[in-house]
Design an enzyme around this catalytic site. Structure first.
Site, PDB file in Angstrom:
ATOM      1  N   ASP A 220      64.644   2.980  40.071  1.00  0.00           N
ATOM      2  CA  ASP A 220      63.774   1.932  39.540  1.00  0.00           C
ATOM      3  C   ASP A 220      63.097   1.164  40.670  1.00  0.00           C
ATOM      4  O   ASP A 220      62.687   0.013  40.491  1.00  0.00           O
ATOM      5  CB  ASP A 220      64.600   0.986  38.651  1.00  0.00           C
ATOM      6  CG  ASP A 220      63.718   0.115  37.772  1.00  0.00           C
ATOM      7  OD1 ASP A 220      64.200  -0.937  37.309  1.00  0.00           O
ATOM      8  OD2 ASP A 220      62.535   0.477  37.560  1.00  0.00           O
TER       9      ASP A 220
ATOM     10  N   LYS B 224      57.639   3.481  42.963  1.00  0.00           N
ATOM     11  CA  LYS B 224      57.497   4.735  42.195  1.00  0.00           C
ATOM     12  C   LYS B 224      57.156   5.920  43.090  1.00  0.00           C
ATOM     13  O   LYS B 224      57.496   7.036  42.764  1.00  0.00           O
ATOM     14  CB  LYS B 224      56.450   4.537  41.094  1.00  0.00           C
ATOM     15  CG  LYS B 224      56.722   3.299  40.213  1.00  0.00           C
ATOM     16  CD  LYS B 224      58.183   3.168  39.785  1.00  0.00           C
ATOM     17  CE  LYS B 224      58.509   1.788  39.276  1.00  0.00           C
ATOM     18  NZ  LYS B 224      59.986   1.547  39.148  1.00  0.00           N
TER      19      LYS B 224
ATOM     20  N   ASP C 259      63.317   5.231  35.653  1.00  0.00           N
ATOM     21  CA  ASP C 259      62.528   4.299  34.842  1.00  0.00           C
ATOM     22  C   ASP C 259      61.040   4.504  35.142  1.00  0.00           C
ATOM     23  O   ASP C 259      60.674   5.021  36.204  1.00  0.00           O
ATOM     24  CB  ASP C 259      62.923   2.846  35.162  1.00  0.00           C
ATOM     25  CG  ASP C 259      62.302   1.854  34.173  1.00  0.00           C
ATOM     26  OD1 ASP C 259      62.125   0.689  34.549  1.00  0.00           O
ATOM     27  OD2 ASP C 259      61.986   2.258  33.030  1.00  0.00           O
ATOM     28  N   ASN C 260      60.173   4.110  34.217  1.00  0.00           N
ATOM     29  CA  ASN C 260      58.719   4.020  34.444  1.00  0.00           C
ATOM     30  C   ASN C 260      58.015   5.339  34.709  1.00  0.00           C
ATOM     31  O   ASN C 260      57.019   5.367  35.450  1.00  0.00           O
ATOM     32  CB  ASN C 260      58.415   3.071  35.615  1.00  0.00           C
ATOM     33  CG  ASN C 260      59.125   1.761  35.491  1.00  0.00           C
ATOM     34  OD1 ASN C 260      59.966   1.399  36.324  1.00  0.00           O
ATOM     35  ND2 ASN C 260      58.813   1.023  34.443  1.00  0.00           N
TER      36      ASN C 260
ATOM     37  N   GLU D 168      58.808  -2.409  29.185  1.00  0.00           N
ATOM     38  CA  GLU D 168      59.629  -3.570  28.822  1.00  0.00           C
ATOM     39  C   GLU D 168      58.781  -4.717  28.241  1.00  0.00           C
ATOM     40  O   GLU D 168      57.749  -5.075  28.784  1.00  0.00           O
ATOM     41  CB  GLU D 168      60.439  -4.079  30.032  1.00  0.00           C
ATOM     42  CG  GLU D 168      59.663  -4.268  31.307  1.00  0.00           C
ATOM     43  CD  GLU D 168      59.703  -3.061  32.211  1.00  0.00           C
ATOM     44  OE1 GLU D 168      59.875  -1.930  31.713  1.00  0.00           O
ATOM     45  OE2 GLU D 168      59.553  -3.223  33.425  1.00  0.00           O
TER      46      GLU D 168
HETATM   47  C1  LIG Z   1      62.506   1.538  49.284  1.00  0.00           C
HETATM   48  N1  LIG Z   1      63.328   0.628  48.497  1.00  0.00           N
HETATM   49  N2  LIG Z   1      64.666   0.604  48.563  1.00  0.00           N
HETATM   50  C2  LIG Z   1      65.076  -0.358  47.731  1.00  0.00           C
HETATM   51  C3  LIG Z   1      63.978  -0.986  47.106  1.00  0.00           C
HETATM   52  C4  LIG Z   1      63.826  -2.034  46.193  1.00  0.00           C
HETATM   53  C5  LIG Z   1      62.542  -2.405  45.818  1.00  0.00           C
HETATM   54  C6  LIG Z   1      62.354  -3.576  44.877  1.00  0.00           C
HETATM   55  O1  LIG Z   1      63.401  -3.660  43.913  1.00  0.00           O
HETATM   56  C7  LIG Z   1      61.033  -3.483  44.158  1.00  0.00           C
HETATM   57  C8  LIG Z   1      60.019  -4.372  44.480  1.00  0.00           C
HETATM   58  C9  LIG Z   1      58.786  -4.245  43.826  1.00  0.00           C
HETATM   59  C10 LIG Z   1      58.571  -3.209  42.888  1.00  0.00           C
HETATM   60  C11 LIG Z   1      59.610  -2.327  42.594  1.00  0.00           C
HETATM   61  C12 LIG Z   1      59.394  -1.162  41.694  1.00  0.00           C
HETATM   62  N3  LIG Z   1      59.243  -1.455  40.276  1.00  0.00           N
HETATM   63  C13 LIG Z   1      58.005  -1.504  39.777  1.00  0.00           C
HETATM   64  O2  LIG Z   1      57.001  -1.446  40.497  1.00  0.00           O
HETATM   65  C14 LIG Z   1      57.862  -1.685  38.304  1.00  0.00           C
HETATM   66  C15 LIG Z   1      56.606  -2.074  37.815  1.00  0.00           C
HETATM   67  C16 LIG Z   1      56.415  -2.242  36.444  1.00  0.00           C
HETATM   68  C17 LIG Z   1      55.083  -2.661  35.941  1.00  0.00           C
HETATM   69  C18 LIG Z   1      54.538  -2.035  34.810  1.00  0.00           C
HETATM   70  C19 LIG Z   1      53.290  -2.430  34.323  1.00  0.00           C
HETATM   71  C20 LIG Z   1      52.592  -3.430  34.974  1.00  0.00           C
HETATM   72  F1  LIG Z   1      51.384  -3.835  34.493  1.00  0.00           F
HETATM   73  C21 LIG Z   1      53.122  -4.048  36.110  1.00  0.00           C
HETATM   74  C22 LIG Z   1      54.362  -3.670  36.587  1.00  0.00           C
HETATM   75  C23 LIG Z   1      57.474  -2.041  35.545  1.00  0.00           C
HETATM   76  C24 LIG Z   1      58.714  -1.632  36.037  1.00  0.00           C
HETATM   77  O3  LIG Z   1      59.762  -1.396  35.188  1.00  0.00           O
HETATM   78  C25 LIG Z   1      58.915  -1.446  37.404  1.00  0.00           C
HETATM   79  O4  LIG Z   1      60.143  -1.010  37.820  1.00  0.00           O
HETATM   80  C26 LIG Z   1      60.861  -2.482  43.213  1.00  0.00           C
HETATM   81  C27 LIG Z   1      61.434  -1.745  46.322  1.00  0.00           C
HETATM   82  C28 LIG Z   1      61.581  -0.687  47.229  1.00  0.00           C
HETATM   83  C29 LIG Z   1      62.862  -0.334  47.624  1.00  0.00           C
HETATM   84 MG   LIG Z   2      61.317  -0.345  36.176  1.00  0.00          MG
END
Ligand SMILES: Cn1ncc2cc([C@H](O)c3cccc(CNC(=O)c4cc(-c5ccc(F)cc5)cc(O)c4O)c3)ccc21
Ligand SMILES: [Mg+2]
Length: 214
Positions: A141, A144, A169-170, A199
């Site tokens: 998650d 992406k 997810d997604n 969600e």
């Molecule tokens: C490398 N690494 N290692 C650990 C690690 C941890 C992170 C952060 O936890 C992190 C920060 C920002 C974004 C995310 C990804 N999640 C998303 O981008 C997402 C978007 C949407 C959505 C859907 C529609 C929209 F209009 C806007 C956002 C719905 C969803 O369920 C999501 O999960 C995860 C990042 C890289 C990392």
């Molecule tokens: Mg997600």
């Protein structure tokens, strides 16, 4: 100074959820995100699908890539058997700080190890650092465009065994096209799509469950 959305989400948990009651923490976050401020938790609809897969796998070792505020961490950890361990990787220190408090409010800190850092750096170190050989379940998650490279990295590091289950997810929104193509066409995976909604919205999204065949 202005509060952040994760801070406001944590306040909603502390105000509306009962300490030590994971279900009330999940409910408080879903209420907050549905009625106050949208946030990128897996949410209640996809969350129920995730719950059913976790219950079916009954994993002893779980890896979560992308903790955010700890919503799916709490959902998964609340279903694990007593001796099970969940490792969750979060690179953003602000998210990690909030997630630790959400996980603690749910009373699940003994089952969860939140590691601050990026998946690419940590996946190769998990076996030596945490004495874990392979994962029974992985929940993807995070960014992406990292799903596919990190899945290949987990394969290379020997973190997957015959029967390991990946839940992503997604896969529709925002979408993970290269990952989907890979797990659906590779002879090393048996993949299944669970249609749902993004969600707290009416937009289509879903979870992809992929069993590693070794
Ligand atoms: C490398 N690494 N290692 C650990 C690690 C941890 C992170 C952060 O936890 C992190 C920060 C920002 C974004 C995310 C990804 N999640 C998303 O981008 C997402 C978007 C949407 C959505 C859907 C529609 C929209 F209009 C806007 C956002 C719905 C969803 O369920 C999501 O999960 C995860 C990042 C890289 C990392
Ligand atoms: Mg997600």
């Amino acid at each position: 100074t202005q509060s952040t959305r994760p801070q406001r989400l944590l306040s909603a948990v502390q105000k509306n959820a009962t300490r030590g009651n994971p279900r009330s923490v999940v409910r408080a976050i879903d209420e907050f995100c549905r009625h106050k401020e949208w946030a990128m938790n897996v949410g209640d609809e996809k969350g129920c699908i995730l719950d059913s897969i976790v219950s079916e796998v009954n994993p002893v070792t779980v890896l979560e890539l992308g903790t955010y505020c700890g919503y799916s961490t709490v959902r998964i950890a609340s279903l694990l058997p007593p001796n099970a361990k969940l490792i969750t990787l979060e690179f953003n220190p602000d998210f990690a700080a909030i997630a630790r408090q959400v996980i603690a409010w749910a009373g699940l800190q003994d089952k969860v190890q939140l590691v601050e850092g990026s998946s690419g750096d940590w996946i190769p170190k998990i076996q030596e650092q945490f004495g874990i050989n392979t994962f029974d379940l992985v929940f993807l998650d995070h960014w992406k465009d990292r799903y596919l490279p990190d899945t290949k990295l987990m394969e290379k590091c020997g973190l997957l065994r015959k029967g390991s289950v990946l839940v992503a997810d997604n896969v529709i929104c925002p979408g993970t096209p290269d990952y989907l193509e890979y797990v659906r066409s590779s002879p090393c995976y048996k993949s299944q799509y669970f249609i749902s909604h993004l969600e707290y919205t009416k937009a289509e999204d879903g979870l992809e469950k992929s069993v590693f065949l070794g």
